[in-house]
Design a protein around this motif. Structure first.
Motif, mmCIF file in Angstrom:
data_model
loop_
_atom_site.group_PDB
_atom_site.id
_atom_site.type_symbol
_atom_site.label_atom_id
_atom_site.label_comp_id
_atom_site.label_asym_id
_atom_site.label_seq_id
_atom_site.Cartn_x
_atom_site.Cartn_y
_atom_site.Cartn_z
ATOM 1 N N ILE A 5 0.871 -1.181 0.000
ATOM 2 C CA ILE A 5 0.000 0.000 0.000
ATOM 3 C C ILE A 5 0.909 1.231 0.000
ATOM 4 O O ILE A 5 1.778 1.374 0.864
ATOM 5 N N ILE A 6 0.693 2.112 -0.932
ATOM 6 C CA ILE A 6 1.490 3.331 -1.023
ATOM 7 C C ILE A 6 0.619 4.504 -0.614
ATOM 8 O O ILE A 6 -0.442 4.735 -1.195
ATOM 9 N N LEU A 7 1.060 5.234 0.398
ATOM 10 C CA LEU A 7 0.338 6.409 0.866
ATOM 11 C C LEU A 7 1.231 7.642 0.689
ATOM 12 O O LEU A 7 2.224 7.800 1.397
ATOM 13 N N PRO A 8 0.903 8.495 -0.252
ATOM 14 C CA PRO A 8 1.713 9.709 -0.389
ATOM 15 C C PRO A 8 1.435 10.664 0.779
ATOM 16 O O PRO A 8 0.296 10.863 1.173
ATOM 17 N N ILE A 9 2.491 11.189 1.359
ATOM 18 C CA ILE A 9 2.362 12.117 2.489
ATOM 19 C C ILE A 9 2.961 13.443 2.067
ATOM 20 O O ILE A 9 4.085 13.508 1.575
ATOM 21 N N LYS A 10 2.207 14.489 2.274
ATOM 22 C CA LYS A 10 2.678 15.830 1.934
ATOM 23 C C LYS A 10 2.867 16.599 3.232
ATOM 24 O O LYS A 10 1.974 16.649 4.069
ATOM 25 N N ALA A 11 4.025 17.195 3.383
ATOM 26 C CA ALA A 11 4.303 17.979 4.586
ATOM 27 C C ALA A 11 4.615 19.411 4.169
ATOM 28 O O ALA A 11 5.290 19.648 3.170
#
Length: 72
Positions: A5-11
């Motif tokens: 499962i790939i979860l893109p995280i934006k900070a």
């Protein structure tokens, strides 16, 4: 077996707090510099006063010695 499962995280970095802290530390530094500068001036005046007192004492002792030599 399950797949990945790939979860893109934006900070997002918000430097507002860092800028505010930097500004406050800068103000503190200026205040300390002013306080220490005033303390340094006080120490300087104290040393000048002490020097003048010692000079007056030395001049009085010199005058006394000259008087003794002149009468001797």
């Amino acid at each position: 077996m399950a797949g990945s499962i790939i979860l893109p995280i934006k900070a997002v970095f918000d430097d507002k707090g860092l800028k505010q802290a930097s500004k406050q530390f800068s103000g503190l530094g200026k205040s300390l510099k002013g306080i220490l500068g005033a303390a340094g001036l006080t120490v300087g005046l104290s040393q000048v006063t002490q020097f003048l007192q010692q000079s007056a004492k030395a001049a009085a002792e010199d005058a006394k010695s000259q008087a003794l030599l002149a009468n001797g």
